[in-house]
Design a protein around this motif. Sequence first.
Motif: not given
Length: 145
Positions: A18-20, A25-26, A77-79, A83-88
Amino acid sequence: MNYQIEKYTPSFKDSILKVWEKSVLATHDFLRADDFVEIKEMLQNFDFSSLDVFCLTGDKELVGFIGLYETKIEMLFLDPDYMGKGLGKYLMNFAMTNLGANEVDVNEQNNHARTFYEMLGFKVFGRTEKDDAGREYPILKMKRI
């Protein structure tokens, strides 16, 4: 939110898929629809335990994952909601520090990913005309020196 990195178990597979899908898609607007469907079908049968995969969870929900083969990052991959929260960067620092991650392949059309990896010290050292499956998506080979 309190985030944890957990080693992949098969119980994570549906959430990973699901996350992938949401992430691709984004972020992969260059991907042709039929290629997306083909890759999605391949991943449904993929044995994620064949790689070193680690899942990022927050409040018991999977929000991202990273997979390596030896020291090469094969997937990150991140949901999109996270994204943009430093999690990657959080996942990458984990992989670089604990697993010695120092290589990654990036779709040439994915400028955001390339910039992300460059910020972490990765440099392009090679390029292929097609991806590993022979599709018409040039790949940039990056290494952290």
